[in-house]
Write a protein that holds these residues in place. Structure first.
Motif, PDB file in Angstrom:
ATOM      1  N   ARG A 119       0.851  -1.195   0.000  1.00  0.00           N
ATOM      2  CA  ARG A 119       0.000   0.000   0.000  1.00  0.00           C
ATOM      3  C   ARG A 119       0.881   1.238   0.000  1.00  0.00           C
ATOM      4  NH1 ARG A 119      -2.812  -3.059   3.521  1.00  0.00           N
ATOM      5  NH2 ARG A 119      -4.839  -3.703   2.755  1.00  0.00           N
ATOM      6  N   LEU A 120       0.414   2.223  -0.708  1.00  0.00           N
ATOM      7  CA  LEU A 120       1.129   3.489  -0.762  1.00  0.00           C
ATOM      8  C   LEU A 120       0.167   4.583  -0.303  1.00  0.00           C
ATOM      9  CD1 LEU A 120       3.820   4.517  -2.976  1.00  0.00           C
ATOM     10  CD2 LEU A 120       1.904   6.072  -3.022  1.00  0.00           C
ATOM     11  N   THR A 121       0.542   5.277   0.770  1.00  0.00           N
ATOM     12  CA  THR A 121      -0.238   6.396   1.273  1.00  0.00           C
ATOM     13  C   THR A 121       0.436   7.654   0.786  1.00  0.00           C
ATOM     14  OG1 THR A 121      -0.822   5.115   3.230  1.00  0.00           O
ATOM     15  CG2 THR A 121      -1.166   7.506   3.341  1.00  0.00           C
ATOM     16  N   TYR A 122      -0.329   8.485   0.085  1.00  0.00           N
ATOM     17  CA  TYR A 122       0.239   9.689  -0.517  1.00  0.00           C
ATOM     18  C   TYR A 122      -0.471  10.920   0.019  1.00  0.00           C
ATOM     19  CZ  TYR A 122       1.941  13.014  -3.936  1.00  0.00           C
ATOM     20  OH  TYR A 122       2.532  14.097  -4.531  1.00  0.00           O
ATOM     21  N   ASN A 123       0.311  11.873   0.552  1.00  0.00           N
ATOM     22  CA  ASN A 123      -0.221  13.149   1.023  1.00  0.00           C
ATOM     23  C   ASN A 123       0.084  14.190  -0.038  1.00  0.00           C
ATOM     24  OD1 ASN A 123      -0.517  15.721   2.206  1.00  0.00           O
ATOM     25  ND2 ASN A 123      -0.220  14.861   4.249  1.00  0.00           N
ATOM     26  N   ASN A 124      -0.909  14.543  -0.818  1.00  0.00           N
ATOM     27  CA  ASN A 124      -0.740  15.466  -1.938  1.00  0.00           C
ATOM     28  C   ASN A 124      -0.289  16.853  -1.489  1.00  0.00           C
ATOM     29  OD1 ASN A 124      -0.857  16.201  -4.679  1.00  0.00           O
ATOM     30  ND2 ASN A 124      -2.912  17.030  -4.403  1.00  0.00           N
ATOM     31  N   GLN A 125      -0.798  17.323  -0.368  1.00  0.00           N
ATOM     32  CA  GLN A 125      -0.469  18.673   0.093  1.00  0.00           C
ATOM     33  C   GLN A 125       0.993  18.794   0.515  1.00  0.00           C
ATOM     34  OE1 GLN A 125      -3.537  18.895   3.005  1.00  0.00           O
ATOM     35  NE2 GLN A 125      -5.011  19.813   1.583  1.00  0.00           N
ATOM     36  N   ARG A 126       1.539  17.744   1.035  1.00  0.00           N
ATOM     37  CA  ARG A 126       2.941  17.770   1.488  1.00  0.00           C
ATOM     38  C   ARG A 126       3.886  17.070   0.530  1.00  0.00           C
ATOM     39  NH1 ARG A 126       2.613  16.486   7.909  1.00  0.00           N
ATOM     40  NH2 ARG A 126       1.417  18.319   8.478  1.00  0.00           N
ATOM     41  N   SER A 127       3.343  16.451  -0.509  1.00  0.00           N
ATOM     42  CA  SER A 127       4.126  15.642  -1.452  1.00  0.00           C
ATOM     43  C   SER A 127       4.962  14.592  -0.719  1.00  0.00           C
ATOM     44  CB  SER A 127       5.014  16.534  -2.316  1.00  0.00           C
ATOM     45  OG  SER A 127       4.230  17.338  -3.153  1.00  0.00           O
ATOM     46  N   LYS A 128       4.380  14.002   0.318  1.00  0.00           N
ATOM     47  CA  LYS A 128       5.043  12.935   1.072  1.00  0.00           C
ATOM     48  C   LYS A 128       4.285  11.643   0.849  1.00  0.00           C
ATOM     49  CE  LYS A 128       7.231  15.426   4.761  1.00  0.00           C
ATOM     50  NZ  LYS A 128       7.617  15.343   6.141  1.00  0.00           N
ATOM     51  N   TRP A 129       5.023  10.520   0.950  1.00  0.00           N
ATOM     52  CA  TRP A 129       4.401   9.220   0.780  1.00  0.00           C
ATOM     53  C   TRP A 129       5.025   8.211   1.717  1.00  0.00           C
ATOM     54  CZ3 TRP A 129       7.737   5.489  -1.270  1.00  0.00           C
ATOM     55  CH2 TRP A 129       8.900   5.974  -1.867  1.00  0.00           C
ATOM     56  N   GLU A 130       4.250   7.157   1.993  1.00  0.00           N
ATOM     57  CA  GLU A 130       4.722   6.061   2.830  1.00  0.00           C
ATOM     58  C   GLU A 130       4.271   4.760   2.186  1.00  0.00           C
ATOM     59  OE1 GLU A 130       4.007   4.138   7.245  1.00  0.00           O
ATOM     60  OE2 GLU A 130       3.069   6.040   6.754  1.00  0.00           O
ATOM     61  N   TYR A 131       5.190   3.831   2.065  1.00  0.00           N
ATOM     62  CA  TYR A 131       4.886   2.530   1.468  1.00  0.00           C
ATOM     63  C   TYR A 131       4.946   1.464   2.545  1.00  0.00           C
ATOM     64  CZ  TYR A 131       5.553  -1.783  -1.143  1.00  0.00           C
ATOM     65  OH  TYR A 131       5.437  -3.054  -1.614  1.00  0.00           O
ATOM     66  N   THR A 132       3.945   0.593   2.564  1.00  0.00           N
ATOM     67  CA  THR A 132       3.963  -0.567   3.456  1.00  0.00           C
ATOM     68  C   THR A 132       3.652  -1.798   2.614  1.00  0.00           C
ATOM     69  OG1 THR A 132       1.633  -0.208   4.023  1.00  0.00           O
ATOM     70  CG2 THR A 132       3.267   0.697   5.533  1.00  0.00           C
ATOM     71  N   GLY A 133       4.264  -2.859   2.913  1.00  0.00           N
ATOM     72  CA  GLY A 133       4.019  -4.097   2.174  1.00  0.00           C
ATOM     73  C   GLY A 133       5.289  -4.855   1.876  1.00  0.00           C
ATOM     74  N   GLY A 134       6.371  -4.148   1.611  1.00  0.00           N
ATOM     75  CA  GLY A 134       7.664  -4.767   1.492  1.00  0.00           C
ATOM     76  C   GLY A 134       7.999  -5.524   0.233  1.00  0.00           C
ATOM     77  N   LYS A 135       7.175  -5.472  -0.828  1.00  0.00           N
ATOM     78  CA  LYS A 135       7.477  -6.253  -2.024  1.00  0.00           C
ATOM     79  C   LYS A 135       7.975  -5.408  -3.190  1.00  0.00           C
ATOM     80  CE  LYS A 135       4.429 -10.021  -0.863  1.00  0.00           C
ATOM     81  NZ  LYS A 135       3.354 -10.887  -1.299  1.00  0.00           N
ATOM     82  N   LEU A 136       8.049  -4.101  -3.039  1.00  0.00           N
ATOM     83  CA  LEU A 136       8.558  -3.226  -4.095  1.00  0.00           C
ATOM     84  C   LEU A 136       9.795  -2.500  -3.595  1.00  0.00           C
ATOM     85  CD1 LEU A 136       5.213  -1.618  -5.335  1.00  0.00           C
ATOM     86  CD2 LEU A 136       6.523  -3.402  -6.474  1.00  0.00           C
ATOM     87  N   SER A 137      10.777  -2.361  -4.463  1.00  0.00           N
ATOM     88  CA  SER A 137      12.006  -1.654  -4.097  1.00  0.00           C
ATOM     89  C   SER A 137      11.734  -0.152  -4.023  1.00  0.00           C
ATOM     90  CB  SER A 137      13.101  -1.924  -5.124  1.00  0.00           C
ATOM     91  OG  SER A 137      12.776  -1.273  -6.350  1.00  0.00           O
ATOM     92  N   ALA A 138      12.669   0.588  -3.471  1.00  0.00           N
ATOM     93  CA  ALA A 138      12.541   2.051  -3.390  1.00  0.00           C
ATOM     94  C   ALA A 138      12.418   2.661  -4.789  1.00  0.00           C
ATOM     95  CB  ALA A 138      13.732   2.637  -2.644  1.00  0.00           C
ATOM     96  N   LYS A 139      13.167   2.108  -5.750  1.00  0.00           N
ATOM     97  CA  LYS A 139      13.105   2.598  -7.134  1.00  0.00           C
ATOM     98  C   LYS A 139      11.713   2.367  -7.729  1.00  0.00           C
ATOM     99  CE  LYS A 139      15.045   1.529 -11.679  1.00  0.00           C
ATOM    100  NZ  LYS A 139      15.959   0.647 -12.408  1.00  0.00           N
ATOM    101  N   GLU A 140      11.151   1.192  -7.497  1.00  0.00           N
ATOM    102  CA  GLU A 140       9.823   0.874  -8.003  1.00  0.00           C
ATOM    103  C   GLU A 140       8.754   1.745  -7.336  1.00  0.00           C
ATOM    104  OE1 GLU A 140      10.707  -3.821  -9.030  1.00  0.00           O
ATOM    105  OE2 GLU A 140      10.053  -3.274  -7.022  1.00  0.00           O
ATOM    106  N   GLN A 141       8.888   1.942  -6.046  1.00  0.00           N
ATOM    107  CA  GLN A 141       7.963   2.819  -5.321  1.00  0.00           C
ATOM    108  C   GLN A 141       8.012   4.235  -5.883  1.00  0.00           C
ATOM    109  OE1 GLN A 141       8.725   2.608  -1.040  1.00  0.00           O
ATOM    110  NE2 GLN A 141       9.480   0.533  -1.367  1.00  0.00           N
ATOM    111  N   GLY A 142       9.219   4.715  -6.152  1.00  0.00           N
ATOM    112  CA  GLY A 142       9.393   6.064  -6.688  1.00  0.00           C
ATOM    113  C   GLY A 142       8.697   6.249  -8.030  1.00  0.00           C
ATOM    114  N   GLN A 143       8.708   5.219  -8.859  1.00  0.00           N
ATOM    115  CA  GLN A 143       8.026   5.298 -10.158  1.00  0.00           C
ATOM    116  C   GLN A 143       6.514   5.423  -9.978  1.00  0.00           C
ATOM    117  OE1 GLN A 143       9.504   2.385 -13.201  1.00  0.00           O
ATOM    118  NE2 GLN A 143      10.863   1.823 -11.495  1.00  0.00           N
TER     119      GLN A 143
END
Length: 113
Positions: free
Chosen positions: A80-104
């Motif tokens: 799961r990816l939680t995205y805060n549009n106002q702050r342009s911050k995100w948090e990923y939970t789940g552990g199956k995607l790399s940081a590079k994949e999450q960034g895309q």
């Protein structure tokens, strides 16, 4: 309101992978659906087609069916990816995607608005 999309991302080993990005919605008091800011990420198929009903059973509130499969027990669940549009911050939970994949995925979400 965001909708489910099929997207290809580049993996760390140089191959491409199809994923489904599904926004998590909740029912508001006025009976309208509202976006929660959370996206659930699933493995897609090789054709880039979104077939979420093959991944999850229909919710019991919608019709007669089995209970929803817990995401962590779903073999196609990538996190799961939680995205805060106002702050342009995100948090990923789940552990199956790399940081590079999450960034895309985050980049896609930011540009898709």
């Amino acid at each position: 309101m965001p909708h489910t999309v099929s997207r290809y991302i580049n993996t760390d080993d140089g191959t491409t992978r199809n994923i489904l990005i599904e926004p998590v919605l909740t029912q508001a008091s006025n009976s309208h659906l509202e976006f929660t800011g959370v996206y659930t990420i699933y493995k897609g198929n090789d054709h880039g087609e979104a077939h979420l009903l093959e991944l999850q059973e229909i919710a019991p509130e919608i019709g007669e069916s089995l209970p929803l499969t817990e995401d962590v027990r779903n073999p196609d669940f990538l996190g799961r990816l939680t995205y805060n549009n106002q702050r342009s911050k995100w948090e990923y939970t789940g552990g199956k995607l790399s940081a590079k994949e999450q960034g895309q995925i985050v980049e896609f979400i930011q540009t898709a608005k």
